[in-house]
Design a protein around this motif. Structure first.
Motif, PDB file in Angstrom:
ATOM      1  N   SER A 115       0.840  -1.206   0.000  1.00  0.00           N
ATOM      2  CA  SER A 115       0.000   0.000   0.000  1.00  0.00           C
ATOM      3  C   SER A 115       0.871   1.250   0.000  1.00  0.00           C
ATOM      4  O   SER A 115       0.527   2.252  -0.630  1.00  0.00           O
ATOM      5  N   TYR A 116       2.019   1.192   0.676  1.00  0.00           N
ATOM      6  CA  TYR A 116       2.934   2.343   0.645  1.00  0.00           C
ATOM      7  C   TYR A 116       3.436   2.587  -0.777  1.00  0.00           C
ATOM      8  O   TYR A 116       3.440   3.719  -1.271  1.00  0.00           O
ATOM      9  N   GLU A 117       3.854   1.528  -1.433  1.00  0.00           N
ATOM     10  CA  GLU A 117       4.400   1.696  -2.782  1.00  0.00           C
ATOM     11  C   GLU A 117       3.335   2.173  -3.756  1.00  0.00           C
ATOM     12  O   GLU A 117       3.608   2.965  -4.656  1.00  0.00           O
ATOM     13  N   THR A 118       2.093   1.719  -3.562  1.00  0.00           N
ATOM     14  CA  THR A 118       1.005   2.170  -4.426  1.00  0.00           C
ATOM     15  C   THR A 118       0.780   3.662  -4.261  1.00  0.00           C
ATOM     16  O   THR A 118       0.587   4.396  -5.233  1.00  0.00           O
ATOM     17  N   GLN A 119       0.807   4.134  -3.011  1.00  0.00           N
ATOM     18  CA  GLN A 119       0.581   5.550  -2.751  1.00  0.00           C
ATOM     19  C   GLN A 119       1.702   6.410  -3.309  1.00  0.00           C
ATOM     20  O   GLN A 119       1.460   7.484  -3.852  1.00  0.00           O
ATOM     21  N   HIS A 120       2.961   5.941  -3.197  1.00  0.00           N
ATOM     22  CA  HIS A 120       4.088   6.790  -3.538  1.00  0.00           C
ATOM     23  C   HIS A 120       4.590   6.600  -4.958  1.00  0.00           C
ATOM     24  O   HIS A 120       5.546   7.262  -5.366  1.00  0.00           O
ATOM     25  N   CYS A 144      -5.541  20.322  -4.663  1.00  0.00           N
ATOM     26  CA  CYS A 144      -5.751  18.959  -5.124  1.00  0.00           C
ATOM     27  C   CYS A 144      -7.231  18.655  -4.972  1.00  0.00           C
ATOM     28  O   CYS A 144      -7.925  19.300  -4.187  1.00  0.00           O
ATOM     29  N   PHE A 145      -7.714  17.674  -5.710  1.00  0.00           N
ATOM     30  CA  PHE A 145      -9.142  17.377  -5.686  1.00  0.00           C
ATOM     31  C   PHE A 145      -9.352  15.886  -5.481  1.00  0.00           C
ATOM     32  O   PHE A 145      -8.828  15.072  -6.238  1.00  0.00           O
ATOM     33  N   GLN A 146     -10.098  15.547  -4.427  1.00  0.00           N
ATOM     34  CA  GLN A 146     -10.369  14.135  -4.159  1.00  0.00           C
ATOM     35  C   GLN A 146     -11.785  13.783  -4.610  1.00  0.00           C
ATOM     36  O   GLN A 146     -12.761  14.395  -4.154  1.00  0.00           O
ATOM     37  N   PRO A 147     -11.918  12.808  -5.513  1.00  0.00           N
ATOM     38  CA  PRO A 147     -13.247  12.430  -6.007  1.00  0.00           C
ATOM     39  C   PRO A 147     -14.156  11.881  -4.920  1.00  0.00           C
ATOM     40  O   PRO A 147     -13.704  11.284  -3.940  1.00  0.00           O
ATOM     41  N   LYS A 148     -15.429  12.087  -5.128  1.00  0.00           N
ATOM     42  CA  LYS A 148     -16.478  11.582  -4.243  1.00  0.00           C
ATOM     43  C   LYS A 148     -17.440  10.777  -5.107  1.00  0.00           C
ATOM     44  O   LYS A 148     -17.884  11.246  -6.161  1.00  0.00           O
ATOM     45  N   VAL A 149     -17.753   9.533  -4.682  1.00  0.00           N
ATOM     46  CA  VAL A 149     -18.600   8.657  -5.496  1.00  0.00           C
ATOM     47  C   VAL A 149     -19.735   8.100  -4.647  1.00  0.00           C
ATOM     48  O   VAL A 149     -19.695   8.134  -3.414  1.00  0.00           O
ATOM     49  N   SER A 150     -20.735   7.563  -5.330  1.00  0.00           N
ATOM     50  CA  SER A 150     -21.819   6.860  -4.659  1.00  0.00           C
ATOM     51  C   SER A 150     -21.381   5.431  -4.347  1.00  0.00           C
ATOM     52  O   SER A 150     -20.315   4.982  -4.785  1.00  0.00           O
ATOM     53  N   LEU A 151     -22.212   4.706  -3.618  1.00  0.00           N
ATOM     54  CA  LEU A 151     -21.898   3.311  -3.311  1.00  0.00           C
ATOM     55  C   LEU A 151     -21.763   2.465  -4.569  1.00  0.00           C
ATOM     56  O   LEU A 151     -21.068   1.456  -4.576  1.00  0.00           O
ATOM     57  N   LEU A 152     -22.412   2.871  -5.634  1.00  0.00           N
ATOM     58  CA  LEU A 152     -22.346   2.135  -6.898  1.00  0.00           C
ATOM     59  C   LEU A 152     -21.253   2.653  -7.830  1.00  0.00           C
ATOM     60  O   LEU A 152     -21.111   2.167  -8.947  1.00  0.00           O
ATOM     61  N   GLY A 153     -20.523   3.654  -7.369  1.00  0.00           N
ATOM     62  CA  GLY A 153     -19.394   4.110  -8.164  1.00  0.00           C
ATOM     63  C   GLY A 153     -19.634   5.324  -9.025  1.00  0.00           C
ATOM     64  O   GLY A 153     -18.715   5.791  -9.707  1.00  0.00           O
ATOM     65  N   THR A 188      -9.951   0.912   2.305  1.00  0.00           N
ATOM     66  CA  THR A 188      -9.835  -0.506   1.973  1.00  0.00           C
ATOM     67  C   THR A 188     -11.202  -1.059   1.583  1.00  0.00           C
ATOM     68  O   THR A 188     -12.243  -0.429   1.811  1.00  0.00           O
ATOM     69  N   LEU A 189     -11.184  -2.275   1.038  1.00  0.00           N
ATOM     70  CA  LEU A 189     -12.435  -2.942   0.701  1.00  0.00           C
ATOM     71  C   LEU A 189     -13.253  -3.205   1.958  1.00  0.00           C
ATOM     72  O   LEU A 189     -14.486  -3.089   1.951  1.00  0.00           O
ATOM     73  N   ASP A 190     -12.591  -3.536   3.064  1.00  0.00           N
ATOM     74  CA  ASP A 190     -13.305  -3.747   4.325  1.00  0.00           C
ATOM     75  C   ASP A 190     -14.009  -2.465   4.779  1.00  0.00           C
ATOM     76  O   ASP A 190     -15.147  -2.514   5.261  1.00  0.00           O
ATOM     77  N   ASP A 191     -13.332  -1.324   4.641  1.00  0.00           N
ATOM     78  CA  ASP A 191     -13.971  -0.051   4.979  1.00  0.00           C
ATOM     79  C   ASP A 191     -15.222   0.159   4.141  1.00  0.00           C
ATOM     80  O   ASP A 191     -16.283   0.568   4.652  1.00  0.00           O
ATOM     81  N   TYR A 192     -15.111  -0.117   2.845  1.00  0.00           N
ATOM     82  CA  TYR A 192     -16.243   0.077   1.941  1.00  0.00           C
ATOM     83  C   TYR A 192     -17.435  -0.783   2.336  1.00  0.00           C
ATOM     84  O   TYR A 192     -18.565  -0.299   2.443  1.00  0.00           O
ATOM     85  N   GLY A 249     -11.972   8.652  -0.272  1.00  0.00           N
ATOM     86  CA  GLY A 249     -10.867   7.932   0.356  1.00  0.00           C
ATOM     87  C   GLY A 249      -9.969   7.298  -0.680  1.00  0.00           C
ATOM     88  O   GLY A 249     -10.276   7.248  -1.877  1.00  0.00           O
ATOM     89  N   TYR A 250      -8.831   6.776  -0.229  1.00  0.00           N
ATOM     90  CA  TYR A 250      -7.855   6.203  -1.137  1.00  0.00           C
ATOM     91  C   TYR A 250      -8.378   4.973  -1.858  1.00  0.00           C
ATOM     92  O   TYR A 250      -7.867   4.612  -2.914  1.00  0.00           O
ATOM     93  N   PHE A 251      -9.382   4.279  -1.294  1.00  0.00           N
ATOM     94  CA  PHE A 251      -9.982   3.151  -2.001  1.00  0.00           C
ATOM     95  C   PHE A 251     -10.650   3.630  -3.293  1.00  0.00           C
ATOM     96  O   PHE A 251     -10.741   2.885  -4.264  1.00  0.00           O
ATOM     97  N   ILE A 252     -11.118   4.880  -3.269  1.00  0.00           N
ATOM     98  CA  ILE A 252     -11.725   5.468  -4.470  1.00  0.00           C
ATOM     99  C   ILE A 252     -10.635   6.121  -5.319  1.00  0.00           C
ATOM    100  O   ILE A 252     -10.435   5.760  -6.474  1.00  0.00           O
ATOM    101  N   ALA A 253      -9.945   7.086  -4.729  1.00  0.00           N
ATOM    102  CA  ALA A 253      -8.863   7.781  -5.435  1.00  0.00           C
ATOM    103  C   ALA A 253      -8.115   8.661  -4.453  1.00  0.00           C
ATOM    104  O   ALA A 253      -8.693   9.196  -3.513  1.00  0.00           O
ATOM    105  N   ARG A 254      -6.824   8.823  -4.691  1.00  0.00           N
ATOM    106  CA  ARG A 254      -6.038   9.801  -3.947  1.00  0.00           C
ATOM    107  C   ARG A 254      -6.371  11.199  -4.448  1.00  0.00           C
ATOM    108  O   ARG A 254      -6.926  11.359  -5.539  1.00  0.00           O
TER     109      ARG A 254
END
Length: 416
Positions: free
Chosen positions: A124-129, A169-178, A366-370, A383-388
């Protein structure tokens, strides 16, 4: 072989050796091992910093909290993994404290850890950076105004010159269905010497010299500009959310200024959400309430940000004409493993439903958070599960790519 550098703080020789072997199993060989905080600080001073620090909490002498505080002040680690035999609730409380100090926390591991669990956090660190525009890539120590603006002269500050360095910076916001519902604008300082700075590094300095109001107006203008770009390119204005500093609500013409900016850009008020940070405050003046109601009447959304973390709680929610409630990330991270967090979030969502408020959930990483959020009811997600957070020129390409993924035949609709 991975290029990560890792520090291990662990006073048990067997555990220290085991962690070293786990890192080697994950193709990480640049490892600093320290049985105590003093040795860890000495190694960091010689080395000049690491990518990840793995911190045990309980040990003889100074403990893991002491090292975390040092890392927050020195910026000698980009991220932290908390490893302890302490209860999960204690680990999460430590993680929350670390994040409040500006440290990226990759996760908490219960002793004895496994190489697989450790590897997942390192992934997860490498994915973020690996992202070129990672807004969290700079050290986290707080800078003074003199450090940020060493050539500033006594007297009035040249705000227009500084404002050119304030970006969003802009963080996307989505519905439960994406479905993409919009973005939240997050201020950054593109500093000529320090690079891209997050608010925890410069906000105290700007507060000290009274620049929060011009900073907020600057972010609002950047957010509205992005919405205009979306209107031109996609034929539909992009909904944007902007954090509003409490000082702005004290300006008698605040509502009029917001509406004037929308009118000048020919944007409908419904695309704008104003997020007001929850705080202890006196009963709002009549003119303040009138201004906020005017914004609501014209179609703006009024959101109470970081609900449950400030001093006002329900009082603030009853004082102002909110239409949205925003649940902060610290209640969401690890909610699947913490029944107390689930209870807090469920309670907040129940309040929102009873008051006919929309709900936005931050910190879905994470998927568990979702899935945990999905079980509690309908909400919008960030959140990062959606997009940074994305720089402005990456937002519309990200939305287009996201919509293409959503439209792929056979794609599961269970996750965004």
């Amino acid at each position: 072989m991975r290029s990560l550098t890792v520090l291990i703080l662990e006073d048990n020789p067997f555990q220290l050796m085991a962690l070293h072997q786990m890192l080697n199993a994950n193709q990480i060989f640049d490892v600093l091992a320290a049985p105590g905080v003093a040795q860890a600080r000495q190694s960091l001073d010689k080395r000049g910093g690491v990518d990840v620090a793995i911190c045990d909490l309980l040990m003889e002498g100074p403990d893991g909290l002491e090292l975390i505080r040092h890392l927050a002040l020195s910026g000698q680690a980009r991220a932290v993994i908390i490893l302890s035999s302490a209860a999960h609730s204690i680990q999460e409380s430590v993680a929350q404290l670390a994040r409040q100090q500006g440290i990226t926390v990759l996760g908490c591991l219960q002793k004895p850890a496994s190489a697989a669990a450790l590897g997942k956090l390192l992934d997860s660190y490498e994915t973020q950076h690996e992202l070129p525009d990672d807004p969290f890539s700079t050290p986290c120590s707080v800078l003074s105004f003199n450090e940020l603006c060493p050539h500033a002269r006594p007297g009035p500050i040249d705000v227009s010159a500084l404002a050119t360095q304030w970006v969003a910076c802009f963080q996307p916001k989505v519905s439960l269905l994406g479905e993409v519902l919009g973005v939240e604008a997050l201020v950054r300082w593109q500093h000529p010497e320090y690079g891209l700075l997050t608010p925890n590094r410069f906000m105290p300095a700007l507060e000290g010299v009274g620049l929060i109001a011009p900073l907020t107006w600057r972010v609002l203008e950047l957010a509205l500009s992005l919405s205009v770009d979306a209107l031109r390119e996609r034929g539909e204005a992009l909904p944007v959310a902007v954090n509003i500093a409490p000082q702005l609500l004290e300006q008698p013409d605040f509502a009029e200024q917001v509406l004037a900016r929308l009118a000048r850009l020919e944007l409908p008020a419904r695309i704008l959400t104003l997020e007001i940070v929850e705080q202890a405050a006196p009963e709002p003046e009549t003119w303040q309430l009138e201004g906020l109601l005017r914004l609501r009447v014209h179609g703006c959304t009024l959101s109470i940000d970081d609900f449950g973390t400030g001093a006002s709680n329900i009082q603030r929610l009853l004082q102002l004409p909110f239409s949205e409630l925003k649940i902060p990330a610290e209640f969401i991270r690890g909610m699947a493993q913490d029944s107390r967090k689930s209870a807090v979030v469920a309670g907040a969502m129940l309040i929102a439903r009873r008051m006919s408020l929309d709900v936005v959930v931050e910190g879905v990483e994470t998927l568990d958070d979702y899935y945990s959020v999905m079980e509690l009811g309908n909400a919008s997600l960030q959140g990062y599960f959606i997009a940074r957070p994305l720089l402005a020129n990456h937002v519309l390409p990200w939305i287009a790519a996201h919509e293409r993924r959503q439209a792929q035949p056979g794609r599961s609709t269970n996750t965004p």
